[in-house]
Design a protein around this motif. Structure first.
Motif, mmCIF file in Angstrom:
data_model
loop_
_atom_site.group_PDB
_atom_site.id
_atom_site.type_symbol
_atom_site.label_atom_id
_atom_site.label_comp_id
_atom_site.label_asym_id
_atom_site.label_seq_id
_atom_site.Cartn_x
_atom_site.Cartn_y
_atom_site.Cartn_z
ATOM 1 N N ARG A 1 -4.068 -12.283 6.900
ATOM 2 C CA ARG A 1 -4.457 -11.261 5.938
ATOM 3 C C ARG A 1 -5.802 -11.609 5.314
ATOM 4 N NH1 ARG A 1 -0.178 -7.990 4.943
ATOM 5 N NH2 ARG A 1 -1.386 -7.050 3.253
ATOM 6 N N ASP A 2 -6.496 -10.583 4.863
ATOM 7 C CA ASP A 2 -7.776 -10.756 4.185
ATOM 8 C C ASP A 2 -7.520 -10.710 2.681
ATOM 9 O OD1 ASP A 2 -10.234 -10.439 2.920
ATOM 10 O OD2 ASP A 2 -11.104 -9.351 4.610
ATOM 11 N N VAL B 1 -9.447 -10.472 0.098
ATOM 12 C CA VAL B 1 -10.234 -9.466 -0.610
ATOM 13 C C VAL B 1 -9.609 -8.086 -0.434
ATOM 14 C CG1 VAL B 1 -12.474 -8.292 -0.727
ATOM 15 C CG2 VAL B 1 -12.373 -10.786 -0.485
ATOM 16 N N GLU B 2 -9.213 -7.774 0.789
ATOM 17 C CA GLU B 2 -8.561 -6.478 1.040
ATOM 18 C C GLU B 2 -7.242 -6.376 0.286
ATOM 19 O OE1 GLU B 2 -8.077 -5.706 5.160
ATOM 20 O OE2 GLU B 2 -10.240 -5.676 5.604
ATOM 21 N N ASP B 3 -6.479 -7.473 0.271
ATOM 22 C CA ASP B 3 -5.206 -7.472 -0.458
ATOM 23 C C ASP B 3 -5.443 -7.227 -1.950
ATOM 24 O OD1 ASP B 3 -3.970 -7.977 1.897
ATOM 25 O OD2 ASP B 3 -3.275 -9.998 1.395
ATOM 26 N N ARG C 1 -14.984 -16.073 -0.602
ATOM 27 C CA ARG C 1 -15.220 -14.626 -0.583
ATOM 28 C C ARG C 1 -14.427 -13.944 -1.696
ATOM 29 N NH1 ARG C 1 -12.995 -12.213 3.544
ATOM 30 N NH2 ARG C 1 -14.075 -10.250 3.099
ATOM 31 N N ASP D 1 -7.972 -5.693 -3.439
ATOM 32 C CA ASP D 1 -8.405 -4.312 -3.683
ATOM 33 C C ASP D 1 -7.256 -3.320 -3.502
ATOM 34 O OD1 ASP D 1 -10.952 -5.098 -4.284
ATOM 35 O OD2 ASP D 1 -11.781 -4.690 -2.290
ATOM 36 N N THR D 2 -6.390 -3.591 -2.538
ATOM 37 C CA THR D 2 -5.262 -2.681 -2.295
ATOM 38 C C THR D 2 -4.331 -2.630 -3.505
ATOM 39 O OG1 THR D 2 -5.311 -3.055 0.096
ATOM 40 C CG2 THR D 2 -3.257 -2.205 -0.835
ATOM 41 N N GLU E 1 0.846 -1.203 0.000
ATOM 42 C CA GLU E 1 0.000 0.000 0.000
ATOM 43 C C GLU E 1 0.880 1.252 0.000
ATOM 44 O OE1 GLU E 1 -3.852 1.820 2.401
ATOM 45 O OE2 GLU E 1 -2.854 0.001 3.114
ATOM 46 N N HIS F 1 -15.866 -11.992 -5.075
ATOM 47 C CA HIS F 1 -15.454 -10.585 -5.243
ATOM 48 C C HIS F 1 -14.837 -10.339 -6.618
ATOM 49 C CE1 HIS F 1 -14.345 -6.599 -3.851
ATOM 50 N NE2 HIS F 1 -13.099 -6.809 -4.275
ATOM 51 N N THR G 1 -5.905 -0.793 -6.351
ATOM 52 C CA THR G 1 -5.874 0.656 -6.114
ATOM 53 C C THR G 1 -4.516 1.233 -6.469
ATOM 54 O OG1 THR G 1 -7.528 0.508 -4.351
ATOM 55 C CG2 THR G 1 -6.136 2.479 -4.380
#
Length: 427
Positions: free
Chosen positions: A254-255, A257-259, A297, A261-262, A220, A301, A265
């Motif tokens: 770690r998640d 989905v978050e990884d 999940r 999306d990060t 990030e 996604h 981005t």
């Protein structure tokens, strides 16, 4: 240090100046008044870029920053032209993009085997043979050669790979590369094991093999320079397809989905066009997955975003073959590797017109006007083009050249010689 990866460099290149023309007169027994026979100076050497397929970094440019080509030789008697200066050939890795250091505009993209002239040598000066006229039969002057072009440029290496592996550090990109190609990247169970991009060829049936690049882990804030991502995101620019590797094992808490999306981005912030590139998602480390819900999940996604998900384990080779075949199928329908089009526009250099000019009159009445800044200005004028001539005339008026000439006594109808240009003066 021998394996250090350098992918940007700034260098100064200067083409060779042209040789000076000669002042000489024909001397031969029983031949009276042989006349001027001074030869022209030779052209200065060019700076030429060429691709070296054996180079993989810009390391050679870390310690040498200035490159100067050879000057042309002076002319001599008997109308002998001076020898041209030798071109200076600079080798760069394939995929090197050359930018103007000031404007950042692209000058060329060294992605093929065609040499590129980065800076042109100056023209040789005219010998006195050119200045003979019916009224000026004994010209005792010649002209110096023009300076070569000088450029301050930035070299950027952008890897030529069909597919780029992206994702957080330690998700298994290097392991996947080592499994599907013969590349041998450094692999270890800690973050930022990969410190520079690695390339490998994925062997497929004839006509379907492709180049795969392992890009150092992105974190990030990479687009703003955090971690290693800022240094190496440029290497994904050419990739026709991205494989986004995500760790679904849950071993680091770690998640996925978050990884996912990060990373998306960061790609968007680096280049919106890159973020819109076709992407496959590789859910890695399914062999040690602690919670299958993480995988489901992530699947829901990414499929909602139009991406295909592949379950795999790089460590056990599970699903890697299917992923590579899917990548080859996608590449068959995608455009070829991106080659950057030049955006650089040649602009006449800024010259200091405040320096006084040397204005003298020859024996036959011809006015000779010379000066370093005038030679530099004329080196960039195309006198066969009407607009270029108008621009040149405007620059002379703005610099007060005509005022200086009239102050010296130049009047209508006088013959004036500016370097290699002769004309009748008219107010």
């Amino acid at each position: 240090m021998a394996n250090q990866f350098i992918d940007t460099a700034r260098i100064l290149v200067r083409a060779g100046a042209g040789g000076g023309g000669a002042v000489s007169f024909h001397r031969e027994k029983y031949v009276a008044a042989g006349g001027p026979d001074g030869g022209d100076g030779g052209r200065g050497g060019n700076i030429v870029l060429t691709v070296d397929p054996h180079m993989s970094t810009l390391m050679d440019f870390r310690y040498k920053r200035k490159y100067v080509a050879e000057t042309g030789m002076n002319g001599s008697g008997k109308r002998c032209t001076g020898k041209d200066g030798a071109d200076l050939v600079i080798k760069v890795p394939r995929g090197t993009v050359v930018r103007d250091a000031e404007t950042k505009e692209i000058i060329c993209d060294m992605s093929d085997d065609k040499p590129f002239v980065l800076a042109r040598g100056g023209k040789g000066g005219w010998g006195n043979q050119h200045f003979a006229t019916p009224t000026r039969q004994v010209p005792r002057f010649a002209k110096a050669g023009l300076p070569g072009q000088e450029r301050d440029v930035i070299l950027e290496l952008k890897l030529l790979a069909d597919v780029g592996l992206v994702g957080f550090p330690n998700v298994g990109k290097s392991t996947l590369l080592s499994v599907v190609t013969r590349a041998q990247p450094k692999i270890a169970n800690y973050h930022f094991t990969t410190l520079f991009p690695n390339l490998g060829v994925v062997p497929m049936e004839e006509g379907r093999s492709f180049v795969l690049a392992d890009i150092p882990g992105i974190i990030e804030g990479a687009a703003e320079g955090a971690g290693l991502g800022h240094d190496f995101l440029r290497h994904i620019d050419r990739c026709r397809l991205l494989i986004h590797v995500v760790d679904v094992s849950g071993s680091e808490g770690r998640d996925p989905v978050e990884d996912f999306d990060t990373i998306c981005t960061e790609l968007e912030q680096w280049s919106p066009e890159l973020a819109s590139r076709k992407m496959l998602v590789a859910a890695n480390k399914v062999d040690v997955m602690e919670d299958p819900e993480l995988l489901e999940r992530l699947r829901a996604h990414v499929e909602a975003k139009g991406c295909r998900l592949f379950e795999m384990s790089a460590a056990t080779h599970q699903g890697t073959k299917e992923l590579m075949y899917a990548a080859a199928d996608e590449l068959a329908h995608l455009p070829p590797i991106l080659v950057f089009e030049p955006t650089f526009v040649e602009r006449p250099p800024e010259v200091d017109t405040s320096a006084p000019l040397e204005i003298t009159r020859d024996d036959d009445g011809t006015w000779l006007v010379d000066g370093p800044w005038l030679r530099q200005l004329m080196a960039n004028v195309n006198f066969s083009d009407y607009e270029s001539r108008n621009w040149f005339d405007k620059r002379l008026r703005e610099a007060g050249v005509f005022d200086q000439m009239e102050a010296k006594g130049v009047t209508d109808g006088d013959l004036v010689c500016l370097y290699n240009l002769e004309f009748e003066y008219q107010k």
